[in-house]
Design an enzyme around this catalytic site. Sequence first.
Site, PDB file in Angstrom:
ATOM      1  N   ASP A 147       0.811  -1.216   0.000  1.00  0.00           N
ATOM      2  CA  ASP A 147       0.000   0.000   0.000  1.00  0.00           C
ATOM      3  C   ASP A 147       0.845   1.266   0.000  1.00  0.00           C
ATOM      4  OD1 ASP A 147      -2.094  -1.748   0.229  1.00  0.00           O
ATOM      5  OD2 ASP A 147      -3.023  -0.755   1.947  1.00  0.00           O
ATOM      6  N   HIS A 192       3.479  -2.444   3.191  1.00  0.00           N
ATOM      7  CA  HIS A 192       3.551  -1.074   2.669  1.00  0.00           C
ATOM      8  C   HIS A 192       4.892  -0.820   1.993  1.00  0.00           C
ATOM      9  CE1 HIS A 192       0.392  -0.930   5.739  1.00  0.00           C
ATOM     10  NE2 HIS A 192      -0.089   0.121   5.108  1.00  0.00           N
TER      11      HIS A 192
END
Length: 301
Positions: free
Chosen positions: A120, A267
Amino acid sequence: MSGLRQLTPATRFLAIAAVVVIALLGSAFAIGRGIAPTGAPVTGSATTPNPTDQPAASETPSPDDPATAAGRDGGTAANPESTAVDESSPAAPEPTPSSDYYDEGALRTTGTSTVTLTFDDGPDPQYTPQILSSLREYGVTATFCVTGQNASAYPELVQAIVADGHTLCNHTWDHDIALGSRSPDEIRADLTRTSNAIHAAVPDAPITYYRQPGGAWTYSVVSAAQELGLTPLHWTIDPRDWESPGVDPITATVLGGVQPGSIVLLHDAGGPRQDTVDALNQILPELTARFPVAALPPNVT
């Protein structure tokens, strides 16, 4: 009375007065006993609570009392100051106005034996290339949930993601956790703007999924995503790498919790992500030995 006559007048007066006083005191004592309450006397001290401060036995909440049940079942107890917070549970998403965390229809597993890694907040010029290199080394594809701002700033990285066969996911324009609390028109505008920025870099690449920042799903944001042809994408495992807990905790959480069909949240941007990069190099050898690992399909119906 003959004795009194032999006394002087003064002495006789004092004797009569004494008899009267004694008679009056006897009467008062008798009256007092008649009106005094029966039972044990009430005692107390400076350290003993006043009995009126304590609830009577009948006022003690029973296990079925609504206030007691509310506290036991996670509801709001009658006394909010007594509500405890379970700090051992995973952190909930950031609270947002009118958010009900509605995630009906959001994918939480792949639905197959395949495990998928998702990244992400990117792309990021420092961390995304390292992650792409590691995935390439192990022949693994993943799903990248990119923001519109970063896609616009680093179109060459979006192109590199697609060139390596990874799947794209819309992650709002600027990681707006509160997007789900906005009007349907504002939500659609944000998602459309983000998809347009991604397509500016890779015009023909499908954008199949939408991930709500913070997992703060609402009915409005789920509906808007589906109207735009995007499948809401949640996750199964969150090692909280965004908190930079260290390489070993990230690795242990992923490898310890992964099962067939798991969707792993990681992430590649949004802050220091070297821990994630280094953990990925530890995760991939074991993960690929235990499970098929691949991106979510770029086209779903």
